[in-house]
Design a protein around this motif. Sequence first.
Motif, PDB file in Angstrom:
ATOM      1  N   ALA A  83       6.071 -60.424   6.987  1.00  0.00           N
ATOM      2  CA  ALA A  83       4.869 -59.695   7.417  1.00  0.00           C
ATOM      3  C   ALA A  83       4.781 -58.351   6.686  1.00  0.00           C
ATOM      4  O   ALA A  83       3.692 -57.929   6.261  1.00  0.00           O
ATOM      5  N   LEU A  84       5.924 -57.674   6.533  1.00  0.00           N
ATOM      6  CA  LEU A  84       5.933 -56.402   5.789  1.00  0.00           C
ATOM      7  C   LEU A  84       5.531 -56.636   4.332  1.00  0.00           C
ATOM      8  O   LEU A  84       4.745 -55.861   3.767  1.00  0.00           O
ATOM      9  N   ASP A  85       6.063 -57.716   3.727  1.00  0.00           N
ATOM     10  CA  ASP A  85       5.699 -57.998   2.330  1.00  0.00           C
ATOM     11  C   ASP A  85       4.198 -58.247   2.198  1.00  0.00           C
ATOM     12  O   ASP A  85       3.575 -57.789   1.234  1.00  0.00           O
ATOM     13  N   ASP A  86       3.613 -58.952   3.167  1.00  0.00           N
ATOM     14  CA  ASP A  86       2.153 -59.162   3.113  1.00  0.00           C
ATOM     15  C   ASP A  86       1.413 -57.835   3.161  1.00  0.00           C
ATOM     16  O   ASP A  86       0.423 -57.645   2.446  1.00  0.00           O
ATOM     17  N   ARG A  87       1.901 -56.912   4.007  1.00  0.00           N
ATOM     18  CA  ARG A  87       1.242 -55.593   4.083  1.00  0.00           C
ATOM     19  C   ARG A  87       1.428 -54.826   2.784  1.00  0.00           C
ATOM     20  O   ARG A  87       0.502 -54.158   2.305  1.00  0.00           O
ATOM     21  N   ILE A  88       2.646 -54.882   2.226  1.00  0.00           N
ATOM     22  CA  ILE A  88       2.905 -54.170   0.961  1.00  0.00           C
ATOM     23  C   ILE A  88       1.997 -54.719  -0.132  1.00  0.00           C
ATOM     24  O   ILE A  88       1.384 -53.954  -0.902  1.00  0.00           O
ATOM     25  N   ILE A  89       1.878 -56.049  -0.222  1.00  0.00           N
ATOM     26  CA  ILE A  89       1.013 -56.655  -1.248  1.00  0.00           C
ATOM     27  C   ILE A  89      -0.437 -56.211  -1.037  1.00  0.00           C
ATOM     28  O   ILE A  89      -1.142 -55.871  -1.999  1.00  0.00           O
ATOM     29  N   GLY A  90      -0.872 -56.172   0.232  1.00  0.00           N
ATOM     30  CA  GLY A  90      -2.236 -55.703   0.513  1.00  0.00           C
ATOM     31  C   GLY A  90      -2.427 -54.258   0.085  1.00  0.00           C
ATOM     32  O   GLY A  90      -3.467 -53.898  -0.484  1.00  0.00           O
ATOM     33  N   LEU A  91      -1.428 -53.422   0.328  1.00  0.00           N
ATOM     34  CA  LEU A  91      -1.516 -52.015  -0.084  1.00  0.00           C
ATOM     35  C   LEU A  91      -1.530 -51.890  -1.606  1.00  0.00           C
ATOM     36  O   LEU A  91      -2.253 -51.059  -2.158  1.00  0.00           O
ATOM     37  N   VAL A  92      -0.734 -52.723  -2.288  1.00  0.00           N
ATOM     38  CA  VAL A  92      -0.739 -52.689  -3.756  1.00  0.00           C
ATOM     39  C   VAL A  92      -2.130 -53.076  -4.263  1.00  0.00           C
ATOM     40  O   VAL A  92      -2.678 -52.425  -5.170  1.00  0.00           O
ATOM     41  N   GLN A  93      -2.724 -54.110  -3.664  1.00  0.00           N
ATOM     42  CA  GLN A  93      -4.071 -54.520  -4.099  1.00  0.00           C
ATOM     43  C   GLN A  93      -5.088 -53.417  -3.831  1.00  0.00           C
ATOM     44  O   GLN A  93      -5.977 -53.166  -4.646  1.00  0.00           O
ATOM     45  N   GLU A  94      -4.933 -52.733  -2.691  1.00  0.00           N
ATOM     46  CA  GLU A  94      -5.833 -51.616  -2.378  1.00  0.00           C
ATOM     47  C   GLU A  94      -5.634 -50.490  -3.399  1.00  0.00           C
ATOM     48  O   GLU A  94      -6.597 -49.891  -3.892  1.00  0.00           O
ATOM     49  N   ARG A  95      -4.362 -50.218  -3.739  1.00  0.00           N
ATOM     50  CA  ARG A  95      -4.082 -49.179  -4.738  1.00  0.00           C
ATOM     51  C   ARG A  95      -4.716 -49.538  -6.082  1.00  0.00           C
ATOM     52  O   ARG A  95      -5.282 -48.690  -6.772  1.00  0.00           O
ATOM     53  N   MET A  96      -4.609 -50.814  -6.478  1.00  0.00           N
ATOM     54  CA  MET A  96      -5.197 -51.256  -7.747  1.00  0.00           C
ATOM     55  C   MET A  96      -6.708 -51.005  -7.756  1.00  0.00           C
ATOM     56  O   MET A  96      -7.264 -50.556  -8.763  1.00  0.00           O
ATOM     57  N   ALA A  97      -7.366 -51.294  -6.631  1.00  0.00           N
ATOM     58  CA  ALA A  97      -8.827 -51.126  -6.569  1.00  0.00           C
ATOM     59  C   ALA A  97      -9.207 -49.644  -6.663  1.00  0.00           C
ATOM     60  O   ALA A  97     -10.152 -49.283  -7.376  1.00  0.00           O
ATOM     61  N   VAL A  98      -8.471 -48.772  -5.962  1.00  0.00           N
ATOM     62  CA  VAL A  98      -8.787 -47.338  -5.998  1.00  0.00           C
ATOM     63  C   VAL A  98      -8.506 -46.778  -7.395  1.00  0.00           C
ATOM     64  O   VAL A  98      -9.298 -45.998  -7.943  1.00  0.00           O
ATOM     65  N   SER A  99      -7.390 -47.214  -7.974  1.00  0.00           N
ATOM     66  CA  SER A  99      -7.041 -46.752  -9.313  1.00  0.00           C
ATOM     67  C   SER A  99      -8.114 -47.175 -10.313  1.00  0.00           C
ATOM     68  O   SER A  99      -8.498 -46.393 -11.201  1.00  0.00           O
ATOM     69  N   ALA A 100      -8.633 -48.398 -10.172  1.00  0.00           N
ATOM     70  CA  ALA A 100      -9.672 -48.889 -11.091  1.00  0.00           C
ATOM     71  C   ALA A 100     -10.926 -48.028 -11.012  1.00  0.00           C
ATOM     72  O   ALA A 100     -11.567 -47.761 -12.035  1.00  0.00           O
ATOM     73  N   VAL A 101     -11.281 -47.581  -9.793  1.00  0.00           N
ATOM     74  CA  VAL A 101     -12.470 -46.727  -9.645  1.00  0.00           C
ATOM     75  C   VAL A 101     -12.291 -45.446 -10.462  1.00  0.00           C
ATOM     76  O   VAL A 101     -13.199 -45.016 -11.191  1.00  0.00           O
ATOM     77  N   ILE A 102     -11.109 -44.830 -10.371  1.00  0.00           N
ATOM     78  CA  ILE A 102     -10.843 -43.581 -11.112  1.00  0.00           C
ATOM     79  C   ILE A 102     -10.881 -43.847 -12.620  1.00  0.00           C
ATOM     80  O   ILE A 102     -11.511 -43.106 -13.383  1.00  0.00           O
ATOM     81  N   GLN A 103     -10.212 -44.920 -13.041  1.00  0.00           N
ATOM     82  CA  GLN A 103     -10.161 -45.214 -14.480  1.00  0.00           C
ATOM     83  C   GLN A 103     -11.556 -45.483 -15.032  1.00  0.00           C
ATOM     84  O   GLN A 103     -11.905 -45.014 -16.127  1.00  0.00           O
ATOM     85  N   GLU A 104     -12.363 -46.256 -14.290  1.00  0.00           N
ATOM     86  CA  GLU A 104     -13.709 -46.577 -14.774  1.00  0.00           C
ATOM     87  C   GLU A 104     -14.563 -45.321 -14.857  1.00  0.00           C
ATOM     88  O   GLU A 104     -15.332 -45.140 -15.810  1.00  0.00           O
ATOM     89  N   ALA A 105     -14.424 -44.427 -13.867  1.00  0.00           N
ATOM     90  CA  ALA A 105     -15.199 -43.177 -13.898  1.00  0.00           C
ATOM     91  C   ALA A 105     -14.803 -42.348 -15.121  1.00  0.00           C
ATOM     92  O   ALA A 105     -15.660 -41.783 -15.808  1.00  0.00           O
ATOM     93  N   ARG A 106     -13.503 -42.294 -15.404  1.00  0.00           N
ATOM     94  CA  ARG A 106     -13.052 -41.489 -16.542  1.00  0.00           C
ATOM     95  C   ARG A 106     -13.538 -42.094 -17.863  1.00  0.00           C
ATOM     96  O   ARG A 106     -14.012 -41.382 -18.754  1.00  0.00           O
ATOM     97  N   ILE A 107     -13.453 -43.432 -17.981  1.00  0.00           N
ATOM     98  CA  ILE A 107     -13.895 -44.093 -19.217  1.00  0.00           C
ATOM     99  C   ILE A 107     -15.411 -43.914 -19.386  1.00  0.00           C
ATOM    100  O   ILE A 107     -15.893 -43.635 -20.489  1.00  0.00           O
ATOM    101  N   SER A 108     -16.174 -44.029 -18.280  1.00  0.00           N
ATOM    102  CA  SER A 108     -17.643 -43.860 -18.361  1.00  0.00           C
ATOM    103  C   SER A 108     -18.026 -42.479 -18.843  1.00  0.00           C
ATOM    104  O   SER A 108     -19.081 -42.303 -19.447  1.00  0.00           O
TER     105      SER A 108
END
Length: 77
Positions: free
Chosen positions: A11-36
């Motif tokens: 159950a903890l691993d599922d939460r960690i994986i979900g948090l990693v996916q959430e981190r990836m999405a937030v990081s992508a927003v920052i990267q896309e804004a910077r590239i734009s």
Amino acid sequence: MISGARERIDALDDRIIGLVQERMAVSAVIQEARISSGGRRVNLSREMEVLGHYREALGKPGTALAMTLLELCRGRI
Ligand SMILES: C=C(O[C@@H]1C=C(C(=O)O)C=C[C@H]1O)C(=O)O
């Protein structure tokens, strides 16, 4: 006992994986804004802060974990 604790770990691993996916999405927003706005995907000074944060919390393996997270979030450099 062991199987109950393993269920908690799964159950903890599922939460960690979900948090990693959430981190990836937030990081992508920052990267896309910077590239734009004409910047680069990667910001090495910020990455040094992230690496330091994980190293302080988790020791040397924390650095390796942070490197893997950064690779997941911005690809290989
Ligand atoms: C998300 C950012 O862009 C990139 C991704 C980072 C991250 O996932 O933590 C950190 C620095 C950048 O290389 C940022 O600059 O904050």
